[in-house]
Design a protein around this motif. Structure first.
Motif, PDB file in Angstrom:
ATOM      1  N   LEU A 200       0.826  -1.202   0.000  1.00 40.49           N
ATOM      2  CA  LEU A 200       0.000   0.000   0.000  1.00 40.49           C
ATOM      3  C   LEU A 200       0.862   1.253   0.000  1.00 40.49           C
ATOM      4  CD1 LEU A 200      -2.724   1.342   0.076  1.00 40.49           C
ATOM      5  CD2 LEU A 200      -2.823   0.936   2.546  1.00 40.49           C
ATOM      6  N   LEU A 201       1.877   1.284   0.845  1.00 38.43           N
ATOM      7  CA  LEU A 201       2.767   2.451   0.888  1.00 38.43           C
ATOM      8  C   LEU A 201       3.460   2.656  -0.459  1.00 38.43           C
ATOM      9  CD1 LEU A 201       4.376   1.917   4.407  1.00 38.43           C
ATOM     10  CD2 LEU A 201       2.798   3.751   3.779  1.00 38.43           C
ATOM     11  N   LYS A 202       3.968   1.569  -1.041  1.00 36.78           N
ATOM     12  CA  LYS A 202       4.660   1.681  -2.322  1.00 36.78           C
ATOM     13  C   LYS A 202       3.727   2.158  -3.427  1.00 36.78           C
ATOM     14  CE  LYS A 202       7.426  -0.895  -5.689  1.00 36.78           C
ATOM     15  NZ  LYS A 202       8.035  -2.204  -6.043  1.00 36.78           N
ATOM     16  N   SER A 203       2.501   1.628  -3.455  1.00 43.08           N
ATOM     17  CA  SER A 203       1.561   2.030  -4.485  1.00 43.08           C
ATOM     18  C   SER A 203       1.159   3.493  -4.347  1.00 43.08           C
ATOM     19  CB  SER A 203       0.310   1.147  -4.439  1.00 43.08           C
ATOM     20  OG  SER A 203      -0.589   1.485  -5.476  1.00 43.08           O
ATOM     21  N   LEU A 204       0.946   3.943  -3.124  1.00 40.79           N
ATOM     22  CA  LEU A 204       0.593   5.351  -2.917  1.00 40.79           C
ATOM     23  C   LEU A 204       1.701   6.268  -3.426  1.00 40.79           C
ATOM     24  CD1 LEU A 204      -0.988   5.078   0.635  1.00 40.79           C
ATOM     25  CD2 LEU A 204      -2.204   5.560  -1.493  1.00 40.79           C
ATOM     26  N   GLN A 205       2.933   5.846  -3.280  1.00 44.32           N
ATOM     27  CA  GLN A 205       4.057   6.639  -3.771  1.00 44.32           C
ATOM     28  C   GLN A 205       4.217   6.504  -5.280  1.00 44.32           C
ATOM     29  OE1 GLN A 205       7.003   4.792  -1.226  1.00 44.32           O
ATOM     30  NE2 GLN A 205       6.991   6.498   0.214  1.00 44.32           N
ATOM     31  N   GLN A 206       4.283   5.260  -5.768  1.00 42.65           N
ATOM     32  CA  GLN A 206       4.591   4.986  -7.165  1.00 42.65           C
ATOM     33  C   GLN A 206       3.432   5.279  -8.106  1.00 42.65           C
ATOM     34  OE1 GLN A 206       6.416   1.026  -8.631  1.00 42.65           O
ATOM     35  NE2 GLN A 206       4.227   0.754  -9.010  1.00 42.65           N
ATOM     36  N   ASP A 207       2.220   4.940  -7.683  1.00 39.96           N
ATOM     37  CA  ASP A 207       1.063   5.010  -8.570  1.00 39.96           C
ATOM     38  C   ASP A 207       0.217   6.260  -8.375  1.00 39.96           C
ATOM     39  OD1 ASP A 207       1.763   2.460  -9.549  1.00 39.96           O
ATOM     40  OD2 ASP A 207       0.677   1.489  -7.913  1.00 39.96           O
ATOM     41  N   PHE A 208       0.263   6.833  -7.167  1.00 40.80           N
ATOM     42  CA  PHE A 208      -0.582   7.986  -6.875  1.00 40.80           C
ATOM     43  C   PHE A 208       0.225   9.247  -6.567  1.00 40.80           C
ATOM     44  CE2 PHE A 208      -3.084   4.229  -6.172  1.00 40.80           C
ATOM     45  CZ  PHE A 208      -4.319   4.538  -6.716  1.00 40.80           C
ATOM     46  N   GLY A 209       1.549   9.153  -6.538  1.00 41.01           N
ATOM     47  CA  GLY A 209       2.406  10.324  -6.387  1.00 41.01           C
ATOM     48  C   GLY A 209       2.383  10.960  -5.016  1.00 41.01           C
ATOM     49  N   ILE A 210       2.101  10.175  -3.967  1.00 40.37           N
ATOM     50  CA  ILE A 210       2.076  10.702  -2.602  1.00 40.37           C
ATOM     51  C   ILE A 210       3.405  10.353  -1.941  1.00 40.37           C
ATOM     52  CG2 ILE A 210       0.873  10.665  -0.388  1.00 40.37           C
ATOM     53  CD1 ILE A 210      -1.609   9.666  -1.961  1.00 40.37           C
ATOM     54  N   LEU A 211       4.244  11.332  -1.721  1.00 41.35           N
ATOM     55  CA  LEU A 211       5.616  11.064  -1.294  1.00 41.35           C
ATOM     56  C   LEU A 211       5.699  10.482   0.111  1.00 41.35           C
ATOM     57  CD1 LEU A 211       7.458  14.202  -2.726  1.00 41.35           C
ATOM     58  CD2 LEU A 211       7.247  11.919  -3.721  1.00 41.35           C
ATOM     59  N   LYS A 212       4.878  10.975   1.029  1.00 36.18           N
ATOM     60  CA  LYS A 212       4.913  10.509   2.426  1.00 36.18           C
ATOM     61  C   LYS A 212       3.491  10.166   2.840  1.00 36.18           C
ATOM     62  CE  LYS A 212       7.484   9.873   6.173  1.00 36.18           C
ATOM     63  NZ  LYS A 212       8.614   8.903   6.228  1.00 36.18           N
ATOM     64  N   PRO A 213       2.982   9.022   2.411  1.00 37.73           N
ATOM     65  CA  PRO A 213       1.568   8.702   2.642  1.00 37.73           C
ATOM     66  C   PRO A 213       1.238   8.422   4.098  1.00 37.73           C
ATOM     67  CG  PRO A 213       2.703   6.856   1.595  1.00 37.73           C
ATOM     68  CD  PRO A 213       3.665   7.993   1.609  1.00 37.73           C
ATOM     69  N   ARG A 214       0.037   8.821   4.470  1.00 35.06           N
ATOM     70  CA  ARG A 214      -0.519   8.536   5.798  1.00 35.06           C
ATOM     71  C   ARG A 214      -1.534   7.402   5.647  1.00 35.06           C
ATOM     72  NH1 ARG A 214      -0.469  12.318   9.836  1.00 35.06           N
ATOM     73  NH2 ARG A 214      -2.622  11.765  10.379  1.00 35.06           N
ATOM     74  N   VAL A 215      -1.321   6.312   6.380  1.00 39.30           N
ATOM     75  CA  VAL A 215      -2.153   5.118   6.249  1.00 39.30           C
ATOM     76  C   VAL A 215      -2.759   4.758   7.594  1.00 39.30           C
ATOM     77  CG1 VAL A 215      -2.097   2.628   5.818  1.00 39.30           C
ATOM     78  CG2 VAL A 215      -0.911   4.195   4.269  1.00 39.30           C
ATOM     79  N   ALA A 216      -4.050   4.473   7.591  1.00 37.97           N
ATOM     80  CA  ALA A 216      -4.745   3.990   8.777  1.00 37.97           C
ATOM     81  C   ALA A 216      -5.041   2.506   8.618  1.00 37.97           C
ATOM     82  CB  ALA A 216      -6.053   4.746   8.974  1.00 37.97           C
ATOM     83  N   VAL A 217      -4.876   1.749   9.700  1.00 38.75           N
ATOM     84  CA  VAL A 217      -5.171   0.318   9.712  1.00 38.75           C
ATOM     85  C   VAL A 217      -6.351   0.079  10.649  1.00 38.75           C
ATOM     86  CG1 VAL A 217      -4.274  -1.991  10.174  1.00 38.75           C
ATOM     87  CG2 VAL A 217      -2.743  -0.209   9.287  1.00 38.75           C
ATOM     88  N   LEU A 218      -7.338  -0.654  10.168  1.00 37.46           N
ATOM     89  CA  LEU A 218      -8.511  -0.939  10.983  1.00 37.46           C
ATOM     90  C   LEU A 218      -8.280  -2.145  11.878  1.00 37.46           C
ATOM     91  CD1 LEU A 218     -11.353  -0.432   8.348  1.00 37.46           C
ATOM     92  CD2 LEU A 218     -10.356   1.241   9.923  1.00 37.46           C
ATOM     93  N   GLY A 219      -9.095  -2.265  12.916  1.00 41.11           N
ATOM     94  CA  GLY A 219      -9.059  -3.437  13.770  1.00 41.11           C
ATOM     95  C   GLY A 219      -9.922  -4.546  13.193  1.00 41.11           C
ATOM     96  N   LEU A 220      -9.708  -5.751  13.669  1.00 37.37           N
ATOM     97  CA  LEU A 220     -10.483  -6.897  13.187  1.00 37.37           C
ATOM     98  C   LEU A 220     -11.780  -7.065  13.966  1.00 37.37           C
ATOM     99  CD1 LEU A 220     -10.617  -9.469  11.404  1.00 37.37           C
ATOM    100  CD2 LEU A 220      -9.487 -10.677  13.295  1.00 37.37           C
ATOM    101  N   ASN A 221     -11.720  -6.869  15.267  1.00 32.09           N
ATOM    102  CA  ASN A 221     -12.841  -7.165  16.152  1.00 32.09           C
ATOM    103  C   ASN A 221     -13.663  -5.913  16.456  1.00 32.09           C
ATOM    104  OD1 ASN A 221     -12.172 -10.050  16.841  1.00 32.09           O
ATOM    105  ND2 ASN A 221     -10.249  -9.076  17.465  1.00 32.09           N
ATOM    106  N   PRO A 222     -14.870  -6.079  16.995  1.00 30.31           N
ATOM    107  CA  PRO A 222     -15.639  -4.918  17.437  1.00 30.31           C
ATOM    108  C   PRO A 222     -14.810  -4.067  18.400  1.00 30.31           C
ATOM    109  CG  PRO A 222     -16.994  -6.892  17.524  1.00 30.31           C
ATOM    110  CD  PRO A 222     -15.596  -7.343  17.226  1.00 30.31           C
ATOM    111  N   HIS A 223     -14.882  -2.760  18.239  1.00 33.72           N
ATOM    112  CA  HIS A 223     -14.146  -1.817  19.081  1.00 33.72           C
ATOM    113  C   HIS A 223     -12.635  -2.074  19.047  1.00 33.72           C
ATOM    114  CE1 HIS A 223     -17.983  -0.419  20.688  1.00 33.72           C
ATOM    115  NE2 HIS A 223     -18.306  -1.693  20.855  1.00 33.72           N
ATOM    116  N   ALA A 224     -12.165  -2.619  17.910  1.00 34.72           N
ATOM    117  CA  ALA A 224     -10.739  -2.968  17.757  1.00 34.72           C
ATOM    118  C   ALA A 224     -10.253  -3.837  18.918  1.00 34.72           C
ATOM    119  CB  ALA A 224      -9.889  -1.709  17.623  1.00 34.72           C
ATOM    120  N   GLY A 225     -11.116  -4.737  19.365  1.00 31.01           N
ATOM    121  CA  GLY A 225     -10.739  -5.696  20.400  1.00 31.01           C
ATOM    122  C   GLY A 225     -10.930  -5.237  21.816  1.00 31.01           C
TER     123      GLY A 225
END
Length: 350
Positions: A200-225
């Motif tokens: 995801l980081l590489k694609s945001l840089q290479q494919d979308f031109g975002i040099l320093k991308p900010r990425v959020a990761v979701l939790g798996l469980n309700p209320h992120a566990g």
């Protein structure tokens, strides 16, 4: 492998696979091609036959005819024209809304032919119309979808399903893709999560031109566990991976509870969101961006996009399908090709 257009000013050659002929694929391709401005940004190459797709096409009474250059060999592509590559000899007939072995077979043959030409460097990118995952299965096609097939066909170690609405700046990827929900926890290992975040980081840089991308990761469980009360995957798997990326200088945050994250529009603070399973990411994406959204396969050595919807058999043949998502997929493919070429030129200049 995939090659850049042969001249500096030549529009990219985009292959269009037709999808299941019983679905809305032919209609959304047809409606997209009606806009002549498309020829200013790409040279479309439709894989099927112009006869079955458009001569017998159930159009609206005032629909305009389209003229194609019918090819047997993609080497004869005419820039600035609509091209159609014949990739079957059988006498197929459109039966809108009635999927069959024939309609699934045509979808498969179209995809395989376009992929071969893309792999040989005779195309610059691929835009795929929707297939039925079940109806497309055959001895030479045992994949749950386009993403898995293309990952295997182009020998990519891993890929990433990334849904994008560039107009809204909304991008949502999914870590486990087409996997039954009951199998997700076992698939969600630290190694897999690291790989998907890196892609995801590489694609945001290479494919979308975002040099320093900010990425959020979701939790798996309700209320992120809820700190382990509702599940330990966040504590045992997700959080340690995020902390390692933070330690390495990347702007990766989380895990966030999915309901509150989307309910409060927190995704607007990030360049992309990584959901952990299919529906966790695709439900909010399609709610927010269904008509404009594009499915982009990150991590491939080639560029592939598609609309963010399926075959919609119930709409087929009525001339009511909205082509906006397919059109957006075409333009995103052109944008990514241009961005990758720009990154390549910068690399050569160093």
């Amino acid at each position: 492998m995939n090659q850049a257009p042969s001249t500096k000013h030549q529009a990219p050659r985009l292959g269009f696979s037709v999808g299941d002929l019983a679905g809305i694929g032919p209609e959304i391709i047809y409606k997209t091609l009606l806009d002549e401005r498309l020829l200013q940004v790409c040279t479309p190459v439709i894989y099927g036959t112009a006869t079955v797709l458009f001569d017998d096409f159930p159009t609206a009474p005032d629909a305009e005819p389209l003229t194609f250059r019918q090819l047997r060999d993609v080497a004869d592509i005419a820039p600035g024209r609509l091209n159609a590559v014949t990739c079957w000899d059988e006498d197929y007939h459109l039966s809108p809304g009635q999927p069959s072995a024939a309609s699934g077979g045509a979808a498969r043959e179209s995809l395989l032919a376009a992929s071969r030409d893309l792999k040989a460097g005779r195309l610059d990118g691929l835009v795929t119309a929707p297939i039925s995952k079940d109806n497309t299965q055959a001895d030479n096609f045992r994949f749950p979808g386009h993403t898995e097939f293309l990952t295997s066909y182009f020998d990519a170690p891993e890929s990433l399903m990334l849904l994008a609405d560039e107009a809204a700046g909304l991008r949502i990827a999914t870590a486990t893709g087409h996997v039954p929900l009951k199998d997700v926890p076992a698939r969600l290992t630290a190694d897999l999560l690291r790989t998907k975040i890196q892609l995801l980081l590489k694609s945001l840089q290479q494919d979308f031109g975002i040099l320093k991308p900010r990425v959020a990761v979701l939790g798996l469980n309700p209320h992120a566990g809820e700190n382990g009360l509702l599940g330990r995957e966040e504590l045992d798997v997700v959080l340690p991976v995020i902390r390692q990326f933070e330690h390495d200088g990347h702007l990766v945050y989380g895990p966030y509870p999915a309901d509150g994250y989307f309910g409060t529009m927190q995704f607007r603070q990030f360049d992309a969101t990584l959901s952990l399973f299919h529906d966790q990411g695709l439900i909010p994406f399609k709610l927010l961006a269904f008509e404009r959204g594009v499915n982009f396969t990150a991590g491939l050595p080639v560029v592939r996009t598609s609309p963010d919807h399926g075959t919609a058999y119930g709409l087929a043949g009525q001339f009511k399908a909205d082509e906006s998502s397919f059109r957006a997929a075409v333009y995103l493919a052109c944008d990514v090709l241009r961005q990758r070429a720009s990154v390549g030129r910068e690399g050569q200049g160093r």
